[in-house]
Write an enzyme that holds these catalytic residues in place. Structure first.
Site, PDB file in Angstrom:
ATOM      1  N   ASP A  69      42.573 -31.887  39.614  1.00  0.00           N
ATOM      2  CA  ASP A  69      41.961 -32.373  40.843  1.00  0.00           C
ATOM      3  C   ASP A  69      40.574 -31.748  40.943  1.00  0.00           C
ATOM      4  O   ASP A  69      40.448 -30.520  40.983  1.00  0.00           O
ATOM      5  CB  ASP A  69      42.840 -31.949  42.027  1.00  0.00           C
ATOM      6  CG  ASP A  69      42.357 -32.528  43.342  1.00  0.00           C
ATOM      7  OD1 ASP A  69      41.152 -32.813  43.480  1.00  0.00           O
ATOM      8  OD2 ASP A  69      43.203 -32.689  44.238  1.00  0.00           O
ATOM      9  N   ASN A  96      32.755 -39.052  37.422  1.00  0.00           N
ATOM     10  CA  ASN A  96      33.046 -40.407  37.889  1.00  0.00           C
ATOM     11  C   ASN A  96      34.125 -40.435  38.973  1.00  0.00           C
ATOM     12  O   ASN A  96      34.183 -41.394  39.751  1.00  0.00           O
ATOM     13  CB  ASN A  96      33.474 -41.258  36.678  1.00  0.00           C
ATOM     14  CG  ASN A  96      34.164 -42.539  37.069  1.00  0.00           C
ATOM     15  OD1 ASN A  96      33.518 -43.524  37.401  1.00  0.00           O
ATOM     16  ND2 ASN A  96      35.502 -42.536  37.067  1.00  0.00           N
ATOM     17  N   SER A 148      26.102 -44.286  43.930  1.00  0.00           N
ATOM     18  CA  SER A 148      26.367 -45.650  44.411  1.00  0.00           C
ATOM     19  C   SER A 148      25.131 -46.153  45.145  1.00  0.00           C
ATOM     20  O   SER A 148      24.376 -45.345  45.706  1.00  0.00           O
ATOM     21  CB  SER A 148      27.550 -45.638  45.380  1.00  0.00           C
ATOM     22  OG  SER A 148      27.617 -46.855  46.097  1.00  0.00           O
ATOM     23  N   TYR A 161      31.153 -41.848  52.695  1.00  0.00           N
ATOM     24  CA  TYR A 161      30.930 -42.200  51.279  1.00  0.00           C
ATOM     25  C   TYR A 161      29.428 -42.198  50.946  1.00  0.00           C
ATOM     26  O   TYR A 161      29.000 -41.634  49.934  1.00  0.00           O
ATOM     27  CB  TYR A 161      31.542 -43.577  51.026  1.00  0.00           C
ATOM     28  CG  TYR A 161      31.476 -44.065  49.599  1.00  0.00           C
ATOM     29  CD1 TYR A 161      32.351 -43.571  48.630  1.00  0.00           C
ATOM     30  CD2 TYR A 161      30.558 -45.042  49.219  1.00  0.00           C
ATOM     31  CE1 TYR A 161      32.298 -44.049  47.319  1.00  0.00           C
ATOM     32  CE2 TYR A 161      30.506 -45.512  47.917  1.00  0.00           C
ATOM     33  CZ  TYR A 161      31.383 -45.013  46.972  1.00  0.00           C
ATOM     34  OH  TYR A 161      31.336 -45.486  45.678  1.00  0.00           O
TER      35      TYR A 161
HETATM   36  P1  NAD Z   1      39.049 -46.243  41.067  1.00  0.00           P
HETATM   37  O1  NAD Z   1      39.671 -45.935  42.379  1.00  0.00           O
HETATM   38  O2  NAD Z   1      39.507 -47.458  40.348  1.00  0.00           O
HETATM   39  O3  NAD Z   1      39.189 -44.987  40.086  1.00  0.00           O
HETATM   40  C1  NAD Z   1      38.899 -43.696  40.522  1.00  0.00           C
HETATM   41  C2  NAD Z   1      39.642 -42.695  39.634  1.00  0.00           C
HETATM   42  O4  NAD Z   1      39.313 -41.369  40.117  1.00  0.00           O
HETATM   43  C3  NAD Z   1      41.158 -42.838  39.715  1.00  0.00           C
HETATM   44  O5  NAD Z   1      41.733 -42.784  38.426  1.00  0.00           O
HETATM   45  C4  NAD Z   1      41.583 -41.639  40.566  1.00  0.00           C
HETATM   46  O6  NAD Z   1      42.886 -41.150  40.261  1.00  0.00           O
HETATM   47  C5  NAD Z   1      40.517 -40.610  40.191  1.00  0.00           C
HETATM   48  N1  NAD Z   1      40.387 -39.557  41.201  1.00  0.00           N
HETATM   49  C6  NAD Z   1      40.283 -39.721  42.540  1.00  0.00           C
HETATM   50  N2  NAD Z   1      40.232 -38.519  43.156  1.00  0.00           N
HETATM   51  C7  NAD Z   1      40.297 -37.573  42.168  1.00  0.00           C
HETATM   52  C8  NAD Z   1      40.295 -36.149  42.173  1.00  0.00           C
HETATM   53  N3  NAD Z   1      40.227 -35.462  43.335  1.00  0.00           N
HETATM   54  N4  NAD Z   1      40.359 -35.499  40.997  1.00  0.00           N
HETATM   55  C9  NAD Z   1      40.447 -36.195  39.825  1.00  0.00           C
HETATM   56  N5  NAD Z   1      40.475 -37.540  39.769  1.00  0.00           N
HETATM   57  C10 NAD Z   1      40.401 -38.229  40.934  1.00  0.00           C
HETATM   58  O7  NAD Z   1      37.476 -46.301  41.358  1.00  0.00           O
HETATM   59  P2  NAD Z   1      36.282 -47.003  40.530  1.00  0.00           P
HETATM   60  O8  NAD Z   1      35.926 -48.247  41.222  1.00  0.00           O
HETATM   61  O9  NAD Z   1      36.596 -47.002  39.089  1.00  0.00           O
HETATM   62  O10 NAD Z   1      35.097 -45.966  40.843  1.00  0.00           O
HETATM   63  C11 NAD Z   1      34.701 -44.951  39.943  1.00  0.00           C
HETATM   64  C12 NAD Z   1      33.435 -44.287  40.481  1.00  0.00           C
HETATM   65  O11 NAD Z   1      32.421 -45.272  40.664  1.00  0.00           O
HETATM   66  C13 NAD Z   1      33.620 -43.626  41.848  1.00  0.00           C
HETATM   67  O12 NAD Z   1      32.857 -42.449  41.924  1.00  0.00           O
HETATM   68  C14 NAD Z   1      33.072 -44.671  42.794  1.00  0.00           C
HETATM   69  O13 NAD Z   1      32.622 -44.089  44.001  1.00  0.00           O
HETATM   70  C15 NAD Z   1      31.924 -45.209  41.978  1.00  0.00           C
HETATM   71  N6  NAD Z   1      31.474 -46.530  42.393  1.00  0.00           N
HETATM   72  C16 NAD Z   1      32.325 -47.587  42.368  1.00  0.00           C
HETATM   73  C17 NAD Z   1      31.872 -48.827  42.768  1.00  0.00           C
HETATM   74  C18 NAD Z   1      32.759 -50.037  42.775  1.00  0.00           C
HETATM   75  O14 NAD Z   1      32.315 -51.083  43.260  1.00  0.00           O
HETATM   76  N7  NAD Z   1      33.961 -49.982  42.260  1.00  0.00           N
HETATM   77  C19 NAD Z   1      30.548 -48.970  43.201  1.00  0.00           C
HETATM   78  C20 NAD Z   1      29.693 -47.875  43.202  1.00  0.00           C
HETATM   79  C21 NAD Z   1      30.175 -46.653  42.781  1.00  0.00           C
END
Ligand code: NAD
Length: 251
Positions: A69, A96, A148, A161
């Site tokens: 975590d 990420n 983001s 966020y």
């Molecule tokens: P997702 O929810 O599909 O995946 C996130 C992953 O992070 C999951 O596997 C989760 O278990 C892990 N995670 C969460 N909290 C954690 C912790 N405390 N310790 C370790 N692991 C942890 O999200 P995603 O859409 O793949 O997003 C990935 C990154 O991209 C994030 O930082 C998100 O903010 C950023 N992002 C996503 C988008 C989008 O549209 N999906 C847009 C801009 C930025």
């Protein structure tokens, strides 16, 4: 969607947080496609990371899942030590892991604010802090932090966020200044709307998707290819940069 297929990261070890699914999984696969071995750090059920491991191994690279975590300071420190023991070194860190707890500010409580800041911002700091110490010793490193467009343009319902993602931008530039003399670059990538589990239940109150100039959401692979470039030796003169990958949303 395709990844770069070459060996520009051959012999390198990349740590990708939140790589059990979504954008993190695509980043792990893309870095492996370019030759890197991958340490997956996630607090998800290890079974969920099986698909990521399979995609890395399909590229002929090593993948190890570390249950962890990123909000746990000493846990991150121990994890980084373990990864260095297992892989011998860390060349690339991709921060990420991220969460959302969206709601309008009058409804948002302390718990929703703290949880998002803790994972997205503090988690990024902690992993950078521990990993950069060992990168400094060998005078080489590539750190890519996933921000983001919400951190650049703001978004109603995402005060927590957007604050965390704007914080990542300030932290990225500060760390880039601190680490430049040690051969370590630190950059941020700011995606717009990407098709993942995080966005599948998105209530698009602001009609954001419709206002993307390129007229669609991104695929995780598109973000992963940009991260791969920044993580490579070819991006050695890019540091403290924030690159939007948003189909033109925030321009
Ligand atoms: P997702 O929810 O599909 O995946 C996130 C992953 O992070 C999951 O596997 C989760 O278990 C892990 N995670 C969460 N909290 C954690 C912790 N405390 N310790 C370790 N692991 C942890 O999200 P995603 O859409 O793949 O997003 C990935 C990154 O991209 C994030 O930082 C998100 O903010 C950023 N992002 C996503 C988008 C989008 O549209 N999906 C847009 C801009 C930025």
């Amino acid at each position: 969607m395709q990844y770069f297929q070459n060996d520009m990261l051959a012999g390198q070890c990349a740590v990708v947080t939140g790589a059990a699914r979504g954008i993190g999984r695509a980043i792990a696969a893309a870095l492996a496609g370019a030759g890197a071995d991958i340490a997956i750090v996630d607090r998800a059920d290890p079974d969920m990371a099986a698909e990521t491991i399979a995609q890395v191994e399909a590229c002929g690279r090593k993948a190890v899942f570390y249950y962890g975590d990123v909000t746990d300071y000493t846990g991150c420190e121990a994890l980084v030590k373990q990864i260095v023991t297992d892989f011998g070194k860390i060349d690339i860190l991709v921060n990420n892991a991220g969460i959302t707890k969206d709601m309008l500010m009058p409804q948002m409580g302390e718990a929703e604010f703290d949880a998002v800041i803790s994972v997205n911002l503090k988690g990024t700091f902690q992993m950078m802090r521990h990993v950069s110490r060992q990168m400094m010793r060998k005078k080489y490193g590539r750190i890519v932090n996933i921000s983001s467009v919400a951190g650049i343009m703001g978004n109603a319902g995402q005060v927590n966020y957007a604050a965390s993602k704007a914080g990542i931008i300030g932290m990225t530039k500060s760390a880039a200044k601190e680490l430049a003399a040690r051969g370590i670059t630190v950059n941020a990538v700011a995606p717009g709307l990407v098709e993942t589990d995080m966005t599948k239940n998105l209530t698009d109150n602001n009609g954001l998707a419709a206002s993307v100039p390129l007229g669609r959401m991104a695929q995780p692979e598109e973000v992963a290819n940009l991260v791969t470039y920044l993580a490579s030796p070819m991006a050695g003169y890019v540091t403290g940069e924030v690159i939007r990958i948003d189909g033109g949303l925030a321009m």
